[in-house]
Design a protein around this motif. Structure first.
Motif, mmCIF file in Angstrom:
data_model
loop_
_atom_site.group_PDB
_atom_site.id
_atom_site.type_symbol
_atom_site.label_atom_id
_atom_site.label_comp_id
_atom_site.label_asym_id
_atom_site.label_seq_id
_atom_site.Cartn_x
_atom_site.Cartn_y
_atom_site.Cartn_z
ATOM 1 N N ARG A 22 39.532 -41.331 -84.146
ATOM 2 C CA ARG A 22 39.208 -41.975 -82.869
ATOM 3 C C ARG A 22 37.742 -41.717 -82.602
ATOM 4 O O ARG A 22 37.163 -40.774 -83.123
ATOM 5 N N SER A 23 37.145 -42.531 -81.765
ATOM 6 C CA SER A 23 35.759 -42.274 -81.396
ATOM 7 C C SER A 23 35.665 -42.191 -79.884
ATOM 8 O O SER A 23 36.549 -42.651 -79.166
ATOM 9 N N ILE A 44 38.553 -43.961 -77.926
ATOM 10 C CA ILE A 44 38.832 -45.314 -78.388
ATOM 11 C C ILE A 44 39.634 -45.241 -79.675
ATOM 12 O O ILE A 44 39.270 -44.500 -80.585
ATOM 13 N N ASP A 45 40.720 -46.005 -79.735
ATOM 14 C CA ASP A 45 41.487 -46.137 -80.969
ATOM 15 C C ASP A 45 41.067 -47.447 -81.625
ATOM 16 O O ASP A 45 41.278 -48.519 -81.072
ATOM 17 N N LYS A 46 40.465 -47.330 -82.807
ATOM 18 C CA LYS A 46 39.928 -48.518 -83.474
ATOM 19 C C LYS A 46 41.020 -49.348 -84.152
ATOM 20 O O LYS A 46 40.776 -50.475 -84.552
ATOM 21 N N ASN A 47 42.215 -48.772 -84.301
ATOM 22 C CA ASN A 47 43.279 -49.466 -85.024
ATOM 23 C C ASN A 47 44.379 -49.993 -84.120
ATOM 24 O O ASN A 47 45.303 -50.638 -84.579
ATOM 25 N N SER A 56 39.114 -52.560 -73.439
ATOM 26 C CA SER A 56 38.577 -52.553 -74.796
ATOM 27 C C SER A 56 37.099 -52.206 -74.781
ATOM 28 O O SER A 56 36.430 -52.308 -73.756
ATOM 29 N N LYS A 67 27.173 -51.795 -76.417
ATOM 30 C CA LYS A 67 28.629 -51.709 -76.357
ATOM 31 C C LYS A 67 29.077 -51.886 -74.906
ATOM 32 O O LYS A 67 28.497 -51.298 -73.999
ATOM 33 N N ILE A 106 35.705 -53.444 -80.824
ATOM 34 C CA ILE A 106 35.635 -52.227 -81.628
ATOM 35 C C ILE A 106 36.939 -51.449 -81.534
ATOM 36 O O ILE A 106 37.397 -50.854 -82.498
ATOM 37 N N GLY A 107 37.540 -51.441 -80.362
ATOM 38 C CA GLY A 107 38.784 -50.691 -80.211
ATOM 39 C C GLY A 107 39.278 -50.717 -78.777
ATOM 40 O O GLY A 107 38.684 -51.337 -77.904
ATOM 41 N N LYS A 108 40.383 -50.024 -78.585
ATOM 42 C CA LYS A 108 41.050 -49.964 -77.287
ATOM 43 C C LYS A 108 40.847 -48.582 -76.674
ATOM 44 O O LYS A 108 40.958 -47.568 -77.364
#
Length: 114
Positions: A22-23, A44-47, A56, A67, A106-108
């Motif tokens: 995660r980031s 953030i979960d990128k997947n 998001s 971003k 990029i992610g959620k």
């Protein structure tokens, strides 16, 4: 409140941040008030699949280095995503730059860090 709908990250979630699954990002500006405020750190979960109503992180379409953190308001018939801030008076979002393609996302946002 909307703010309470984003769970607080556990130590396990923070470990996943360390291992790169995660980031993290720090919120700047008022566009997501009252849900998120300046200085909040979120994971953030990128997947993760992103559905209407989810928050998001995306690249701004005309300035990809910027971003943006916005809520997915709608998925349009051509598959493009309409992003909007929770605080529309302070938000530059799809009302200004149009809907974005899925690859801009990029992610959620999955957790808020304390």
């Amino acid at each position: 409140s909307m703010r309470d709908k984003i769970p607080i990250a556990s130590s396990w979630d923070c470990l996943q941040l360390v291992f790169g699954r995660r980031s993290g990002i720090t919120i700047e500006g008022d566009s997501m008030l009252p849900t998120l405020k300046t200085g909040d750190r979120v994971l953030i979960d990128k997947n993760s699949a992103i559905n209407v109503g989810d928050i998001s992180v995306a690249s701004q379409p005309f300035r990809s280095s910027v971003k943006i953190v916005k809520r997915l308001a709608a998925i349009e018939s051509d598959g493009r995503l309409f992003l909007s801030g929770d605080n529309p008076n302070e938000s530059s979002d799809s009302r200004a730059f149009g809907s974005v393609i899925r690859s801009n996302v990029i992610g959620k946002v999955v957790y808020r860090m304390t």
